[in-house]
Write an enzyme that holds these catalytic residues in place. Sequence first.
Site, PDB file in Angstrom:
ATOM      1  CD  GLU A 217      -3.118  -1.091   2.200  1.00 12.47           C
ATOM      2  OE1 GLU A 217      -2.827   0.106   3.338  1.00 12.47           O
ATOM      3  OE2 GLU A 217      -3.977  -2.473   1.830  1.00 12.47           O
TER       4      GLU A 217
ATOM      5  CD  GLU B 238      -3.942  -5.486   2.979  1.00  8.51           C
ATOM      6  OE1 GLU B 238      -5.071  -5.056   3.859  1.00  8.51           O
ATOM      7  OE2 GLU B 238      -3.055  -5.484   3.604  1.00  8.51           O
TER       8      GLU B 238
HETATM    9  O1  AHR Z   1      -5.293  -5.781   6.947  1.00  4.97           O
HETATM   10  C1  AHR Z   1      -5.229  -4.441   7.584  1.00  4.97           C
HETATM   11  C2  AHR Z   1      -3.905  -3.326   7.442  1.00  4.97           C
HETATM   12  O2  AHR Z   1      -4.841  -3.445   6.147  1.00  4.97           O
HETATM   13  C3  AHR Z   1      -2.926  -4.053   6.425  1.00  4.97           C
HETATM   14  O3  AHR Z   1      -1.719  -3.527   7.225  1.00  4.97           O
HETATM   15  C4  AHR Z   1      -2.719  -3.038   5.282  1.00  4.97           C
HETATM   16  O4  AHR Z   1      -2.218  -3.281   4.425  1.00  4.97           O
HETATM   17  C5  AHR Z   1      -4.050  -2.332   5.149  1.00  4.97           C
HETATM   18  O5  AHR Z   1      -4.529  -0.856   5.415  1.00  4.97           O
END
Ligand code: AHR
Length: 500
Positions: free
Chosen positions: A173, A292
Site C-alpha cells: 500500500e 487483501e
Molecule cells: O489488514 C489490515 C491492514 O489493512 C493492512 O496492514 C494494510 O495493508 C491495510 O490497510
Amino acid sequence: MLQCTATIDAEFRIGPIDRRLFGSFVEHLGRCVYGGIYEPASPYANSDGFRTDVLDLTRELGTTLIRYPGGNFVSGYRWEDGVGPVAGRPTRLDLAWRTVESNEFGLHEFMAWAKLAGIAPMMAVNLGTRGIQEACDLLEYANHPGGSALSDLRAKNGSPDPFGIKLWCLGNEMDGPWQVGHKNADAYGALAAQTAKAMRQIDPTIELVACGSSNPRMPTFGAWEATVLDHTFEHVDYISLHAYYQQQGDDVSSFLASGYAMDQFIGAVAATADHVAAKKKSLKRLRLSFDEWNVWYEHRHVSHTQLELSKAPRLQEDEFTGLDAVVVGNLMMSLLRHTDRIGVACLAQLVNVIAPIRAEPDRSAWRQTIFHPLALTARYARGDVLDTRTKGPLLHTAEYGDVPAVDVVATIEDESSELTVLAVNRHLGESAELIVTLRDVPGLRVVEHLALGGALDLALTNTAERPNTVMARPADGAAIVEGTLHARLQPASWNLIRLR
Ligand code: AHR
C-alpha cells in the site's frame, strides 16, 4: 417472489480455479501472530508454541497460501531481527500499529508454521523504510541454496534447505499516506522496477507483485496503477488490489451489493493493466493479486494511534454477523468469476484480526460466521469456473445504482462429475426462485443445498460461548426437473447447491 433464470453450459468455461484464490494473510498486527497462530503459554500450543486448534481450523478453512509479515507492518520491518537465536533478537517499536515487537516469531518460525498448515508462503519486502539491497538480502537468505554469506547464515540458523518462496510483494500500500515511507506513484514505480530486476538476478523463478491502490476510493486510484505499471509492467507478474467492505449507516442494500462493487473494481484494474499493455505494444496480460479483501468495520475499533505502546494489543477484532457472512460469500464468488485474471487472493486476515478464526488464551479457537461460506467454497468449488449467464430483476442501491438481485457462479469438476452452484439473493425482503438450465450435463441429481443467512441469522454472531450460532444449514426443496434446477433462495442468503 423474485424469479431468476441462469444458463449453465458445460462447454462454456471461464477457466480452471487457481487454488491460490483461497489465500489468507498473517500480519504482525494485534493478536494475529502473538495470541493467534503462536502462543507458547496456551494449553493448545505444540512444542514450537504454535496453537494446534488454530492450525486445525486453518486447514479446515481450505487455506492454500498466506501473505506475511504485513501489511502496514512490513514498511518498517527489519527481517534480520526475526532470525537467529531468539534470545538475541531485538525488541523494536512497530510504528505502523504502535506496538512493541519482540521478534520472537520471525521467518523460520513462519516457514515452520506454514509447513504444518500445508500452505504456500507469500512474502512481502519492505519498500517503505528500506530498498533494493534489503529486499535482495532477504531473498538471498530465503531462496539461495548455499555458498553465500546470507544463505549460509540461514543454514546456520537451522534451515540448510532453501525456503523456495515463490511469491513476493514489492512493498505494501505504498499509495497510502499512512504508510511508513509512503511514496508517489513515480517514486514507488521506479523503486519497484529496480527491486524486481535485482531480485530476479538472485532467483529468476520468483513471481512478483507490484502495489496497486490501497482501495478503489483512493483519490489516485487508476492513475496510480497506470503510472506504477508504466515503470514495472515488464518486470512484475501481478498488480495488487485491496478492498474492505462495510455497511454504511443503515444501508444494508448497498452492503449486500459489495460483490457487485468488487466485480467493478476488478474490471477497472484489469482495464488499466490492458491499457498499459496496449501503450507498450505488449501481448502480456498482467494478472491480478487481490491480496487483501474482507468485510472490515475499522472505525468501530479504538484506533491504535490512541493506545499506549504494548505487545500484541487487541486490535481490529471484528465480530462478524450472518449478514457479513453472506457478503463475504458473495465476494468469494466474485473472485472465482475472475479466475481467468486473478491468480492470487488473500482474505485479510487469518486469526483474531478481521478474521474468520478467533482465539482466546484459555479456550479452543472458534469459527466466526464468515468462516463457513469460505470453507465450503474452498471445499466444493473445484475444477473449472463455468461462464454462467443469469437473467433476473435488478435491485436499486444507493451506492452502486441498479445491481442484479441474484448472483450466480457455477463450477464443474470433470473427474468427480460434480457441479457446484453458488448463489446469493441480495434482496433483503423477498425470496427468489432460481431456475437453472443445465446444458450438456445430463443425469445430474441434487446432492445437497446449504444456505446461510435469511432473516433469522443476519444479526447473529458466533461467540466463544456460542460458537455455532451461525453456520450453513441444509435447505429444502432444490430439485432437478427435466434437466432444469429449481431452488429457493431465502432473502439475503448465501447458497451452495451441489449436483452430481
Ligand atoms: O489488514 C489490515 C491492514 O489493512 C493492512 O496492514 C494494510 O495493508 C491495510 O490497510
